[in-house]
Structures are given as C-alpha cells and as structure tokens.
Motif scaffolding. Structure first.
Motif, PDB file in Angstrom:
ATOM      1  N   UNK A  27       0.877  -1.167   0.000  1.00 36.83           N
ATOM      2  CA  UNK A  27       0.000   0.000   0.000  1.00 36.83           C
ATOM      3  C   UNK A  27       0.913   1.215   0.000  1.00 36.83           C
ATOM      4  N   UNK A  28       0.805   2.045  -1.036  1.00 38.66           N
ATOM      5  CA  UNK A  28       1.652   3.230  -1.097  1.00 38.66           C
ATOM      6  C   UNK A  28       0.892   4.443  -0.572  1.00 38.66           C
ATOM      7  N   UNK A  72       7.684   6.966  -9.741  1.00 41.32           N
ATOM      8  CA  UNK A  72       8.012   5.901  -8.799  1.00 41.32           C
ATOM      9  C   UNK A  72       7.294   4.597  -9.093  1.00 41.32           C
ATOM     10  N   UNK A  73       7.234   4.214 -10.353  1.00 42.22           N
ATOM     11  CA  UNK A  73       6.504   3.020 -10.757  1.00 42.22           C
ATOM     12  C   UNK A  73       7.059   1.749 -10.105  1.00 42.22           C
ATOM     13  N   UNK A  74       6.171   0.807  -9.827  1.00 43.89           N
ATOM     14  CA  UNK A  74       6.545  -0.514  -9.330  1.00 43.89           C
ATOM     15  C   UNK A  74       6.850  -1.387 -10.537  1.00 43.89           C
ATOM     16  N   UNK A 112      -2.455   5.436  -1.909  1.00 41.24           N
ATOM     17  CA  UNK A 112      -3.657   4.704  -1.516  1.00 41.24           C
ATOM     18  C   UNK A 112      -3.915   3.446  -2.329  1.00 41.24           C
ATOM     19  N   UNK A 113      -3.187   3.252  -3.429  1.00 46.89           N
ATOM     20  CA  UNK A 113      -3.348   2.031  -4.216  1.00 46.89           C
ATOM     21  C   UNK A 113      -2.812   0.829  -3.448  1.00 46.89           C
ATOM     22  N   UNK A 138       7.308   9.457  -1.077  1.00 48.50           N
ATOM     23  CA  UNK A 138       6.538   8.230  -1.219  1.00 48.50           C
ATOM     24  C   UNK A 138       6.970   7.252  -0.137  1.00 48.50           C
ATOM     25  N   UNK A 139       6.008   6.699   0.540  1.00 49.41           N
ATOM     26  CA  UNK A 139       6.252   5.654   1.529  1.00 49.41           C
ATOM     27  C   UNK A 139       5.299   4.509   1.216  1.00 49.41           C
TER      28      UNK A 139
END
Length: 102
Positions: free
Chosen positions: A28-29, A36-38, A52-53, A72-73
C-alpha cells in the motif's frame, strides 16, 4: 513501513529469498509523490501506483521501483514461512510447496 533502502524514494531490484515460494506480498503506497513506478520484472509489468493504491503479488517475483518525485512511503505485508508451518502443526496439513534458497 518502507521508505526504501538508502534512498527513501527508491528500492533496489530484489526478491524475498527467505520467504515461501508461493507466498504473497501486499503493498500500500502513500504520500505526496509522482512517478516511482513498481516494476515486476518476472511478469514484465510496470505499474504506476498512486497514493492509496493496493497491490498483491507473489513473493517470488523479482521487483523494484523507480525513483519518485516527492515523498513516497509504503506499508508492506507478506506471507511468512511460519504460516505454512502453522497449518501443518494445527491441522496436520502437509502443503505442497517449495522454498527458495537463501
């Protein structure tokens, strides 16, 4: 809580070798950031996660994320090996699974 390795906005390419091969990670970011794509290398997928995704993916997938602009955390949860041991002890269920080498 995850703020990334040495850079709080970026995580190096890695897998989770001490966890079960068939376990899952949940991410959950949050924060005020863009980019900052995964990156899920084995699946050849790049996901742009907004604050929130939530994403659920197999622990065995090699993953990282690109640097984000802003703060971003994330909160990360994963399946620990002892979950499988619990089912075996409690219900005598020998689950078919493989674990990855360390």
């Amino acid at each position: 809580m995850n703020k990334g390795g040495n850079d709080p906005n970026q995580t190096n390419i890695h897998g989770d070798p001490s966890e079960a091969l068939y376990g899952y990670s949940c991410l959950v970011s949050y924060g005020n950031y863009i980019e900052g794509e995964l990156i899920l290398y084995d699946l050849e997928i790049i996901l742009e996660l907004k604050a929130g995704d939530i994403i659920l993916f197999p622990d065995a997938v090699i993953h990282s994320n690109n640097a984000a602009q802003g703060r971003r955390c994330s909160v990360v949860a994963f399946t620990q090996e002892n979950v499988y041991d619990y089912w075996n002890r409690k219900y005598n269920m020998a689950l078919r699974r493989k674990t990855r080498g360390k």
